[in-house]
Design a protein around this motif. Sequence first.
Motif, PDB file in Angstrom:
ATOM      1  N   LYS A  43       0.861  -1.178   0.000  1.00 16.09           N
ATOM      2  CA  LYS A  43       0.000   0.000   0.000  1.00 16.09           C
ATOM      3  C   LYS A  43       0.901   1.233   0.000  1.00 16.09           C
ATOM      4  N   LEU A  44       0.842   2.017  -1.069  1.00 15.47           N
ATOM      5  CA  LEU A  44       1.746   3.157  -1.189  1.00 15.47           C
ATOM      6  C   LEU A  44       1.018   4.478  -1.454  1.00 15.47           C
ATOM      7  N   VAL A  45       0.148   4.503  -2.452  1.00 14.60           N
ATOM      8  CA  VAL A  45      -0.445   5.784  -2.863  1.00 14.60           C
ATOM      9  C   VAL A  45      -1.281   6.416  -1.754  1.00 14.60           C
ATOM     10  N   GLU A  46      -1.710   5.621  -0.778  1.00 12.55           N
ATOM     11  CA  GLU A  46      -2.491   6.178   0.332  1.00 12.55           C
ATOM     12  C   GLU A  46      -1.700   7.215   1.129  1.00 12.55           C
ATOM     13  N   TYR A  47      -0.366   7.109   1.085  1.00  9.49           N
ATOM     14  CA  TYR A  47       0.490   8.039   1.824  1.00  9.49           C
ATOM     15  C   TYR A  47       0.580   9.410   1.145  1.00  9.49           C
ATOM     16  N   LEU A  48       0.325   9.463  -0.158  1.00  4.99           N
ATOM     17  CA  LEU A  48       0.666  10.631  -0.958  1.00  4.99           C
ATOM     18  C   LEU A  48       0.013  11.940  -0.506  1.00  4.99           C
ATOM     19  N   PRO A  49      -1.303  11.997  -0.285  1.00  7.11           N
ATOM     20  CA  PRO A  49      -1.911  13.290   0.080  1.00  7.11           C
ATOM     21  C   PRO A  49      -1.290  13.925   1.325  1.00  7.11           C
ATOM     22  N   ASN A  50      -1.058  13.133   2.364  1.00  9.30           N
ATOM     23  CA  ASN A  50      -0.467  13.685   3.581  1.00  9.30           C
ATOM     24  C   ASN A  50       0.960  14.154   3.364  1.00  9.30           C
ATOM     25  N   LEU A  51       1.718  13.408   2.594  1.00  8.65           N
ATOM     26  CA  LEU A  51       3.107  13.787   2.342  1.00  8.65           C
ATOM     27  C   LEU A  51       3.195  15.100   1.564  1.00  8.65           C
ATOM     28  N   VAL A  52       2.295  15.297   0.614  1.00  7.35           N
ATOM     29  CA  VAL A  52       2.272  16.554  -0.132  1.00  7.35           C
ATOM     30  C   VAL A  52       1.875  17.707   0.791  1.00  7.35           C
ATOM     31  N   ARG A  53       0.856  17.485   1.630  1.00  7.55           N
ATOM     32  CA  ARG A  53       0.434  18.537   2.571  1.00  7.55           C
ATOM     33  C   ARG A  53       1.542  18.887   3.556  1.00  7.55           C
ATOM     34  N   ASN A  54       2.297  17.886   3.983  1.00  3.41           N
ATOM     35  CA  ASN A  54       3.335  18.101   4.991  1.00  3.41           C
ATOM     36  C   ASN A  54       4.514  18.922   4.485  1.00  3.41           C
ATOM     37  N   LEU A  55       4.601  19.125   3.166  1.00  5.88           N
ATOM     38  CA  LEU A  55       5.713  19.909   2.630  1.00  5.88           C
ATOM     39  C   LEU A  55       5.730  21.319   3.209  1.00  5.88           C
ATOM     40  N   LYS A  56       4.560  21.868   3.483  1.00  5.80           N
ATOM     41  CA  LYS A  56       4.474  23.232   4.007  1.00  5.80           C
ATOM     42  C   LYS A  56       3.976  23.270   5.449  1.00  5.80           C
ATOM     43  N   SER A  57       4.056  22.145   6.124  1.00 11.81           N
ATOM     44  CA  SER A  57       3.588  22.091   7.504  1.00 11.81           C
ATOM     45  C   SER A  57       4.485  22.919   8.417  1.00 11.81           C
ATOM     46  N   PRO A  58       3.906  23.697   9.345  1.00  7.88           N
ATOM     47  CA  PRO A  58       4.725  24.474  10.281  1.00  7.88           C
ATOM     48  C   PRO A  58       5.316  23.619  11.397  1.00  7.88           C
TER      49      PRO A  58
END
Length: 293
Positions: free
Chosen positions: A106-121
């Motif tokens: 299971k891999l693609v399930e991680y994608l949305p959070n990882l993209v959001r975390n790029l700009k996480s404070p």
Amino acid sequence: MKPLLALQSSISSLIDLDAVIDYIFERQNPDGGYTFCRWTESNAQDTFYALSILDMLGLQPRNLDKTIDFLRSLQHEDGDFDSIKIAYYVIKSLLMFGEKTLRKPKLVEYLPNLVRNLKSPFIDVEVVSEVESLYMLIDLCVTLNITVDSMEIIDAILGIKNSDGSFGSSRRSRLASTFYALEVLKILNYDVGELTDTLRWVRRYEHPKGGFTSSSEAEPIYLENTYFGLKSLEILNERISYPMETLTFIAKLQNPNGGFRRSIFLGISDFESTYQALSSIKILLSPLGLGWL
């Protein structure tokens, strides 16, 4: 490209490759996995680095069947892993020998959070870069022919590009984030040659005494800065300005047990630092550096 052992005689006055080999083989556990700290449990990260080091040296691992069984045991019954990092270390290790996981990962399930975390404070002090896990996921997806939205990810990566050409937050290692950002962009077929400001930024931290620094006013101390700097230049297909000086700097980080430490000051050897050291040496000996490989 030749394995590093093919150039042992050329670099033997600086690097003891035989000691590196002993260091790795002595730290394999009975279950086939590896750990940089002897008499502790095997883990995915150290096993990946050990196998990658042996591959760079041109050596076949011992007890490979046990190693493959150990790696496969790290995947859960539902196909999941404890983290994207463990998934990366396991799958990439298995692929070195033409092997696969027993279950579809299971891999693609991680994608949305990882993209959001790029700009996480929020900053996790144990994570070297906000881009690292995303890079691992994208690398796996492309390797396994899993479709991802390339333009969305490219836009997200370019969204953390700074005005000076670097990538990522100043509260993390920007050399690391810049390397991982360049890796993601290259994997997704973005023309990294257009990033001339990024090249200028990376060059600012290349030191005449060898190695890379985290600050343009400092001298090289930590191996990882040199690794991320060299890997960035490799992605950009740019020559290293001070290859022999950098090779000499890295050589100073080898401990008597054969492994490498991360600092020019005292420190224990570990597999990650040894992997970074040998990966860096391989670049330095390539046509981008001394041209010996």
